[in-house]
Design an enzyme around this catalytic site. Structure first.
Site, PDB file in Angstrom:
ATOM      1  N   ASP A 106       0.771  -1.257   0.014  1.00 51.66           N
ATOM      2  CA  ASP A 106       0.055   0.107  -0.180  1.00 51.66           C
ATOM      3  C   ASP A 106       1.024   1.156  -0.401  1.00 51.66           C
ATOM      4  OD1 ASP A 106       0.905  -0.555   2.568  1.00 51.66           O
ATOM      5  OD2 ASP A 106      -0.909   0.272   3.673  1.00 51.66           O
TER       6      ASP A 106
ATOM      7  N   ASP B 235       7.473   3.679   2.700  1.00 54.59           N
ATOM      8  CA  ASP B 235       7.996   5.012   3.411  1.00 54.59           C
ATOM      9  C   ASP B 235       9.383   4.678   3.699  1.00 54.59           C
ATOM     10  OD1 ASP B 235       7.500   3.189   5.441  1.00 54.59           O
ATOM     11  OD2 ASP B 235       5.926   4.474   6.343  1.00 54.59           O
TER      12      ASP B 235
ATOM     13  N   LYS C 171       6.740   7.047  -0.444  1.00 55.89           N
ATOM     14  CA  LYS C 171       7.160   8.311   0.377  1.00 55.89           C
ATOM     15  C   LYS C 171       8.669   8.398   0.655  1.00 55.89           C
ATOM     16  CE  LYS C 171       4.101   8.784   3.913  1.00 55.89           C
ATOM     17  NZ  LYS C 171       3.434   8.860   5.309  1.00 55.89           N
TER      18      LYS C 171
ATOM     19  N   PHE D  55       0.529  11.600   7.329  1.00 54.48           N
ATOM     20  CA  PHE D  55      -0.233  10.460   7.694  1.00 54.48           C
ATOM     21  C   PHE D  55      -1.598  10.398   6.862  1.00 54.48           C
ATOM     22  CE2 PHE D  55      -2.302   7.032  10.204  1.00 54.48           C
ATOM     23  CZ  PHE D  55      -1.340   6.163  10.154  1.00 54.48           C
ATOM     24  N   VAL D  56      -1.460   9.277   5.925  1.00 56.58           N
ATOM     25  CA  VAL D  56      -2.521   9.236   4.962  1.00 56.58           C
ATOM     26  C   VAL D  56      -3.388   7.905   5.335  1.00 56.58           C
ATOM     27  CG1 VAL D  56      -1.375  10.608   3.117  1.00 56.58           C
ATOM     28  CG2 VAL D  56      -1.290   8.039   3.273  1.00 56.58           C
TER      29      VAL D  56
ATOM     30  N   ASP E  44      -4.916   2.419   6.765  1.00 57.35           N
ATOM     31  CA  ASP E  44      -5.850   2.604   8.152  1.00 57.35           C
ATOM     32  C   ASP E  44      -4.994   3.452   9.237  1.00 57.35           C
ATOM     33  OD1 ASP E  44      -5.036   0.560  10.733  1.00 57.35           O
ATOM     34  OD2 ASP E  44      -3.884   0.480   8.643  1.00 57.35           O
TER      35      ASP E  44
ATOM     36  N   ARG F 104     -10.046   2.407   6.502  1.00 55.55           N
ATOM     37  CA  ARG F 104      -9.620   1.249   5.281  1.00 55.55           C
ATOM     38  C   ARG F 104     -10.671   1.418   4.080  1.00 55.55           C
ATOM     39  NH1 ARG F 104      -5.370  -1.841   6.561  1.00 55.55           N
ATOM     40  NH2 ARG F 104      -5.014  -2.509   8.586  1.00 55.55           N
TER      41      ARG F 104
END
Length: 258
Positions: A169, A172, A200, A226-227, A233, A239
């Site tokens: 997903d 980072d 990221k 923070f996405v 989630d 979600r």
């Protein structure tokens, strides 16, 4: 009497006498009466109602705005339509690469965050493939990666000698991807690619190395926020949002203070 080819005489009115009418048309009908409109009751003019139907984009924007107001989202980064368009582009690129393989690749989704991205992605890939999931945890219920990912649920499909595509997903720090690549390489994967919905790079601390002819695919480059949404989630919530948005800081700072 000799037959001269002339039919015998039949009297008029005989049942077998042929009848030829000179006029087969019906008598003309009398002219229709000239009905003029009643001056006391003028004809009503028909009114045409034009309904302003909302466009798909407008309806989607309204839905997103409503969900933002109710979900603690600071702002929307990518809408449902933008996500669908980008996933199709990534799937086309991935499919072109997988069609050149000698045997089907194995697509490995990283649970749970990648489940929506993986489902949309593989349905658009025009190439034979197998699908499996692995669970690697590094966040828990927080917003910061622990830096120590651990595999809590392993594959069932044998990946020895096969090309594997790890579907994430978000990448980072790169710690989870590095852990998974090493794990799959030990299982005998001949080559390993990584396909992430969000990348990221501002938070990258581990420079992971792809294996063999592996490639790196990404949907969007994500800002250092923070996405949540589209499978991602916070504390197992958000979600199901169809878009990706930035979570309001007070939503998780409040939990930290408890």
């Amino acid at each position: 009497m000799p037959n001269l080819g002339i039919p015998p005489f039949l009297p008029v009115g005989s049942a077998t006498a042929p009848f030829h009418s000179r006029n087969t048309s019906s008598p003309p009908s009398p002219p229709a009466a000239n009905k003029s409109p009643n001056p006391a009751r003028p004809r009503r003019r028909r009114r045409t109602l034009t309904l302003a139907l909302p466009t798909v984009a407008a309806a989607e924007a309204q839905t997103a705005a409503t969900m933002v107001a109710n979900a603690g989202i600071e702002r929307v980064l990518w809408t449902e339509a933008e996500i669908a368009a980008r996933v199709s582009e990534v799937a086309a690129e991935l499919g072109a690469d997988l069609r050149g393989l000698r045997e089907p690749a194995v697509v490995v989704g990283v649970a749970t965050g990648a489940f929506l991205f993986l489902a949309d992605l593989v349905r658009r890939v025009d190439a034979p493939l197998a699908v499996d999931f692995v669970r690697a945890e590094s966040y828990g219920d927080g917003t910061e990666s622990s830096g120590r990912p651990r595999i809590t649920s392993d594959l069932k499909v044998d990946v020895a000698g096969k090309h594997v595509v790890v579907v994430e997903d978000i990448v980072d720090t790169g710690n989870t991807v590095s852990c998974l690549i090493a794990h799959l390489e030990k299982k005998g994967a001949s080559s390993i690619s990584v396909c992430t919905f969000l990348d990221k790079p501002a938070r990258r601390t581990a420079n992971f190395q792809l294996v063999g002819d592996g490639k790196f695919y990404r949907g969007f480059e994500c800002p250092d926020s923070f996405v949540v949404g589209y499978g991602m989630d916070y504390a197992e919530l958000y979600r199901n949002l169809p878009y990706v948005g930035v979570l309001k800081a007070e939503m998780y700072k409040k939990d930290r203070s408890n």
